[in-house]
Write a protein that holds these residues in place. Structure first.
Motif, mmCIF file in Angstrom:
data_model
loop_
_atom_site.group_PDB
_atom_site.id
_atom_site.type_symbol
_atom_site.label_atom_id
_atom_site.label_comp_id
_atom_site.label_asym_id
_atom_site.label_seq_id
_atom_site.Cartn_x
_atom_site.Cartn_y
_atom_site.Cartn_z
ATOM 1 N N ILE A 30 53.984 37.088 18.374
ATOM 2 C CA ILE A 30 54.847 37.480 17.256
ATOM 3 C C ILE A 30 56.030 36.526 17.144
ATOM 4 N N GLY A 31 56.612 36.147 18.287
ATOM 5 C CA GLY A 31 57.731 35.209 18.295
ATOM 6 C C GLY A 31 57.363 33.865 17.689
ATOM 7 N N SER A 32 56.169 33.370 18.007
ATOM 8 C CA SER A 32 55.761 32.079 17.445
ATOM 9 C C SER A 32 55.579 32.173 15.928
ATOM 10 N N THR A 62 63.414 39.101 23.722
ATOM 11 C CA THR A 62 63.833 40.106 24.700
ATOM 12 C C THR A 62 62.621 40.783 25.311
ATOM 13 N N GLU A 63 61.663 41.148 24.483
ATOM 14 C CA GLU A 63 60.432 41.788 24.984
ATOM 15 C C GLU A 63 59.650 40.833 25.877
ATOM 16 N N LYS A 66 61.196 40.719 29.283
ATOM 17 C CA LYS A 66 60.972 41.934 30.068
ATOM 18 C C LYS A 66 59.646 41.899 30.790
ATOM 19 N N GLY A 67 58.626 41.369 30.120
ATOM 20 C CA GLY A 67 57.277 41.431 30.682
ATOM 21 C C GLY A 67 56.694 42.805 30.506
ATOM 22 N N ASP A 68 55.745 43.149 31.359
ATOM 23 C CA ASP A 68 55.089 44.465 31.273
ATOM 24 C C ASP A 68 55.679 45.447 32.228
#
Length: 68
Positions: A30-32, A62-63, A66-68
């Motif tokens: 999504i960021g890309s 930010t997500e 965080k990772g999973d």
């Protein structure tokens, strides 16, 4: 357009029984896409839309951190 070479995360188009993409993979993808859209909005002189995309990109980053 920038970001058009981004590949969807594994499981993005999952068939029943396959695993869903993890949050980090989804955030990266999504960021890309957002980065490319943000550039396009700036080039098209759409400052408010570029601002909103920047905020969404920050959330994706930010997500991703965080990772999973």
């Amino acid at each position: 357009m920038a970001g058009s070479r981004a590949e969807p995360p594994v499981g993005a188009n999952s068939i029943k029984g396959q695993s869903e993409p993890c949050r980090k993979e989804a955030a990266e993808y999504i960021g890309s896409l957002l980065k490319g859209l943000q550039s396009l909005a700036q080039e098209a002189r759409m400052p408010f839309l570029a601002y909103l995309l920047t905020m969404a990109l920050e959330e994706a980053n930010t997500e991703k951190a965080k990772g999973d």
